[in-house]
Design an enzyme around this catalytic site. Sequence first.
Site, PDB file in Angstrom:
ATOM      1  N   GLU A 197       6.075   2.800  10.715  1.00 15.96           N
ATOM      2  CA  GLU A 197       5.267   3.566   9.749  1.00 15.96           C
ATOM      3  C   GLU A 197       4.264   4.462  10.485  1.00 15.96           C
ATOM      4  OE1 GLU A 197       5.990   3.404   6.539  1.00 15.96           O
ATOM      5  OE2 GLU A 197       6.730   1.388   6.070  1.00 15.96           O
ATOM      6  N   ARG A 200      -9.333  -6.995 -16.815  1.00 18.53           N
ATOM      7  CA  ARG A 200      -8.941  -5.574 -16.852  1.00 18.53           C
ATOM      8  C   ARG A 200      -9.449  -4.785 -15.656  1.00 18.53           C
ATOM      9  NH1 ARG A 200     -10.382  -6.109 -22.272  1.00 18.53           N
ATOM     10  NH2 ARG A 200      -8.561  -6.518 -23.567  1.00 18.53           N
ATOM     11  N   LYS A 257      -1.923   1.356  -4.126  1.00 16.19           N
ATOM     12  CA  LYS A 257      -0.727   0.856  -4.811  1.00 16.19           C
ATOM     13  C   LYS A 257      -0.736  -0.665  -4.700  1.00 16.19           C
ATOM     14  CE  LYS A 257       2.597   4.638  -4.328  1.00 16.19           C
ATOM     15  NZ  LYS A 257       3.939   4.993  -3.819  1.00 16.19           N
ATOM     16  N   HIS A 305      15.377   1.561   1.898  1.00 15.92           N
ATOM     17  CA  HIS A 305      15.419   0.585   0.796  1.00 15.92           C
ATOM     18  C   HIS A 305      16.835   0.137   0.495  1.00 15.92           C
ATOM     19  CE1 HIS A 305      11.245   1.603  -1.063  1.00 15.92           C
ATOM     20  NE2 HIS A 305      11.176   0.653  -0.145  1.00 15.92           N
ATOM     21  N   LYS A 343      -2.893   9.045   5.963  1.00 20.64           N
ATOM     22  CA  LYS A 343      -2.605   8.531   4.625  1.00 20.64           C
ATOM     23  C   LYS A 343      -3.749   8.862   3.673  1.00 20.64           C
ATOM     24  CE  LYS A 343      -0.728   5.039   1.725  1.00 20.64           C
ATOM     25  NZ  LYS A 343       0.016   3.798   1.566  1.00 20.64           N
ATOM     26  N   ASN A 369       7.382   8.712   1.744  1.00 23.95           N
ATOM     27  CA  ASN A 369       8.642   7.981   1.582  1.00 23.95           C
ATOM     28  C   ASN A 369       9.705   8.436   2.565  1.00 23.95           C
ATOM     29  OD1 ASN A 369       7.642   6.463  -0.613  1.00 23.95           O
ATOM     30  ND2 ASN A 369       7.971   8.213  -1.954  1.00 23.95           N
ATOM     31  N   GLU A 371       1.035  10.216  -6.709  1.00 23.53           N
ATOM     32  CA  GLU A 371       2.357  10.613  -6.244  1.00 23.53           C
ATOM     33  C   GLU A 371       3.055  11.597  -7.160  1.00 23.53           C
ATOM     34  OE1 GLU A 371       4.435   7.494  -4.154  1.00 23.53           O
ATOM     35  OE2 GLU A 371       6.368   8.417  -4.606  1.00 23.53           O
ATOM     36  N   HIS A 405      11.248  -4.444   6.553  1.00 17.00           N
ATOM     37  CA  HIS A 405      11.026  -3.151   5.910  1.00 17.00           C
ATOM     38  C   HIS A 405      10.893  -2.018   6.950  1.00 17.00           C
ATOM     39  CE1 HIS A 405       9.429  -0.131   3.177  1.00 17.00           C
ATOM     40  NE2 HIS A 405       8.413   0.021   3.996  1.00 17.00           N
ATOM     41  N   ARG A 444       2.243  12.984  -1.868  1.00 18.42           N
ATOM     42  CA  ARG A 444       2.321  11.560  -1.521  1.00 18.42           C
ATOM     43  C   ARG A 444       3.765  11.124  -1.332  1.00 18.42           C
ATOM     44  NH1 ARG A 444      -1.432   6.478  -3.676  1.00 18.42           N
ATOM     45  NH2 ARG A 444      -0.490   4.975  -2.274  1.00 18.42           N
TER      46      ARG A 444
HETATM   47  N1  LIG Z   1       0.973  -1.013  -1.415  1.00 17.58           N
HETATM   48  C1  LIG Z   1       1.573  -0.168  -0.616  1.00 17.58           C
HETATM   49  O1  LIG Z   1       1.276   1.038  -0.596  1.00 17.58           O
HETATM   50  C2  LIG Z   1       2.619  -0.677   0.311  1.00 17.58           C
HETATM   51  C3  LIG Z   1       3.097   0.124   1.336  1.00 17.58           C
HETATM   52  C4  LIG Z   1       4.018  -0.413   2.228  1.00 17.58           C
HETATM   53  C5  LIG Z   1       4.447  -1.727   2.085  1.00 17.58           C
HETATM   54  N2  LIG Z   1       3.963  -2.479   1.059  1.00 17.58           N
HETATM   55  C6  LIG Z   1       4.357  -3.871   0.889  1.00 17.58           C
HETATM   56  O2  LIG Z   1       3.905  -4.596   2.023  1.00 17.58           O
HETATM   57  C7  LIG Z   1       4.722  -5.758   2.177  1.00 17.58           C
HETATM   58  C8  LIG Z   1       5.047  -5.923   3.631  1.00 17.58           C
HETATM   59  O3  LIG Z   1       3.849  -6.105   4.351  1.00 17.58           O
HETATM   60  P1  LIG Z   1       3.831  -6.794   5.778  1.00 17.58           P
HETATM   61  O4  LIG Z   1       4.862  -6.175   6.629  1.00 17.58           O
HETATM   62  O5  LIG Z   1       2.434  -6.811   6.221  1.00 17.58           O
HETATM   63  O6  LIG Z   1       4.397  -8.240   5.444  1.00 17.58           O
HETATM   64  P2  LIG Z   1       3.734  -9.679   5.267  1.00 17.58           P
HETATM   65  O7  LIG Z   1       2.481  -9.621   4.499  1.00 17.58           O
HETATM   66  O8  LIG Z   1       4.811 -10.552   4.751  1.00 17.58           O
HETATM   67  O9  LIG Z   1       3.402 -10.111   6.764  1.00 17.58           O
HETATM   68  C9  LIG Z   1       4.455 -10.296   7.673  1.00 17.58           C
HETATM   69  C10 LIG Z   1       4.401 -11.696   8.304  1.00 17.58           C
HETATM   70  O10 LIG Z   1       3.344 -11.721   9.268  1.00 17.58           O
HETATM   71  C11 LIG Z   1       2.464 -12.820   8.999  1.00 17.58           C
HETATM   72  N3  LIG Z   1       1.145 -12.373   9.468  1.00 17.58           N
HETATM   73  C12 LIG Z   1       0.326 -11.476   8.865  1.00 17.58           C
HETATM   74  N4  LIG Z   1      -0.715 -11.197   9.654  1.00 17.58           N
HETATM   75  C13 LIG Z   1      -0.566 -11.949  10.775  1.00 17.58           C
HETATM   76  C14 LIG Z   1      -1.324 -12.078  11.972  1.00 17.58           C
HETATM   77  N5  LIG Z   1      -2.413 -11.328  12.192  1.00 17.58           N
HETATM   78  N6  LIG Z   1      -0.882 -12.962  12.901  1.00 17.58           N
HETATM   79  C15 LIG Z   1       0.270 -13.664  12.698  1.00 17.58           C
HETATM   80  N7  LIG Z   1       1.027 -13.561  11.613  1.00 17.58           N
HETATM   81  C16 LIG Z   1       0.613 -12.709  10.655  1.00 17.58           C
HETATM   82  C17 LIG Z   1       2.607 -13.073   7.546  1.00 17.58           C
HETATM   83  O11 LIG Z   1       2.241 -14.387   7.227  1.00 17.58           O
HETATM   84  C18 LIG Z   1       4.095 -12.818   7.332  1.00 17.58           C
HETATM   85  O12 LIG Z   1       4.828 -13.944   7.721  1.00 17.58           O
HETATM   86  C19 LIG Z   1       5.937  -5.541   1.307  1.00 17.58           C
HETATM   87  O13 LIG Z   1       5.852  -6.379   0.188  1.00 17.58           O
HETATM   88  C20 LIG Z   1       5.827  -4.090   0.881  1.00 17.58           C
HETATM   89  O14 LIG Z   1       6.374  -3.861  -0.395  1.00 17.58           O
HETATM   90  C21 LIG Z   1       3.059  -1.985   0.180  1.00 17.58           C
HETATM   91 ZN   LIG Z   2       7.107   1.674   4.172  1.00 16.99          ZN
END
Ligand SMILES: NC(=O)c1ccc[n+]([C@@H]2O[C@H](COP(=O)([O-])OP(=O)(O)OC[C@H]3O[C@@H](n4cnc5c(N)ncnc54)[C@H](O)[C@@H]3O)[C@@H](O)[C@H]2O)c1
Ligand SMILES: [Zn+2]
Length: 374
Positions: free
Chosen positions: A190, A126, A148, A257, A232, A250, A242, A271, A246
């Site tokens: 971003e 939990r 999040k 999306h 942020k 978006n 949110e 993304h 917050r």
């Molecule tokens: N929680 C939140 O507030 C929030 C906000 C925005 C996005 N997200 C989520 O984040 C995710 C996207 O994150 P992302 O863009 O980091 O994607 P990701 O985690 O898939 O990373 C992108 C790619 O880069 C690789 N990688 C990561 N770090 C590396 C490094 N230092 N060197 C080489 N390769 C590396 C990963 O293995 C992957 O193939 C989505 O699932 C999205 O929904 C969450």
């Molecule tokens: Zn985003």
Amino acid sequence: MTATPDTVRLDLGPRSYDILVGDGVLADSGERIAAITRGRAPIVVTDANVGPLHLDTLNAAMVGAGIAPSPAITLPAGEKTKDFGHFQALMDGILGRGIERSTVLLALGGGVIGDITGFAAASALRGIDFIQVPTTLLSQVDSSVGGKTGINSPHGKNLIGAFHQPRLVIADTATLDTLPRREVLAGYAEVVKYGLIRLPGFFAWLEENGHRVVDGDSAARRHAVTVSCRAKADIVGVDERESGDRALLNLGHTFGHALEAATGFGQTLLHGEGVAIGMVMAFDLSVRLGLCPAEDARRARAHLAAVGLPVRAADVAGVEWDVDGLLRSMAKDKKVLDGRITFILAEGIGKAFTRRDVDADAVRAVLADSVTPA
Ligand SMILES: NC(=O)c1ccc[n+]([C@@H]2O[C@H](COP(=O)([O-])OP(=O)(O)OC[C@H]3O[C@@H](n4cnc5c(N)ncnc54)[C@H](O)[C@@H]3O)[C@@H](O)[C@H]2O)c1
Ligand SMILES: [Zn+2]
């Protein structure tokens, strides 16, 4: 390598935490980790790309602080990992280690690893503590901060999850040196978002220095990540769940999306690329509604295009867009309230606001324009 990181504090009363930003901060972070784990090893979760590149640095930092690291749990890289199957495997892996309430998880990777590990931390017993070590630009400026966490469902992205704040975020900009350029650019969208929402001075700085951030200049990266995290943290500090401000984060995301959904949330459109196009659409919509000077929309579009991001849906190679399908998809977005879509619009650069009643014809016109080659 710098010994003193920039420290951004996210103020949430007893759940407040620090975000450490700098070139090489991971190597120096052993003591900070040990303070949270009480000298014990955290359970490190990483992915198959990141582990081989950055796990040694993390482990060496922990050893330097007297922690004997335990083997990491390595998940496959990519968005498909954020599903129930991998979540179950991760939980089994964590529980199989005989954890206690004081066990700490540590997410080493991008947003995928951060989101699923955070959700595992929220769920195990939990709720146990976790530390974020984001290794993509997107995760350093966005997903690792704010609490999040979650996974995807066949019904949509991020529909299963929890708010669960980390105890510490370590954003080492040196880890970005191994990140593919396309991923850097996606995260950069971003960064631009914070300027467009409420930091016009930062946007002007990005117009001058954005190419340095993208090309790997360490001081520029540190500045961009620090300002983004502060922006942020300030927003989350006043609106953790949110209910108000917050939502401004978006900007570009409702449009983005829909584009991502149409392309299957994969490599066709990342993304951040969807967000870049979506932010251009949000500014275009604001201009069409008579709310924003055309010059501000032009600057937003010009800067995103200058660093190499797509700015219209038509820029995405090999996709046949369906405007009606995009509209239907937007109406299903998580941000819909009482059947009405919440749009983030702007009165200008740095002046974003939310608006719920937006003329559907104007939205359709914006989409139609974006899918048409320039
Ligand atoms: N929680 C939140 O507030 C929030 C906000 C925005 C996005 N997200 C989520 O984040 C995710 C996207 O994150 P992302 O863009 O980091 O994607 P990701 O985690 O898939 O990373 C992108 C790619 O880069 C690789 N990688 C990561 N770090 C590396 C490094 N230092 N060197 C080489 N390769 C590396 C990963 O293995 C992957 O193939 C989505 O699932 C999205 O929904 C969450
Ligand atoms: Zn985003």
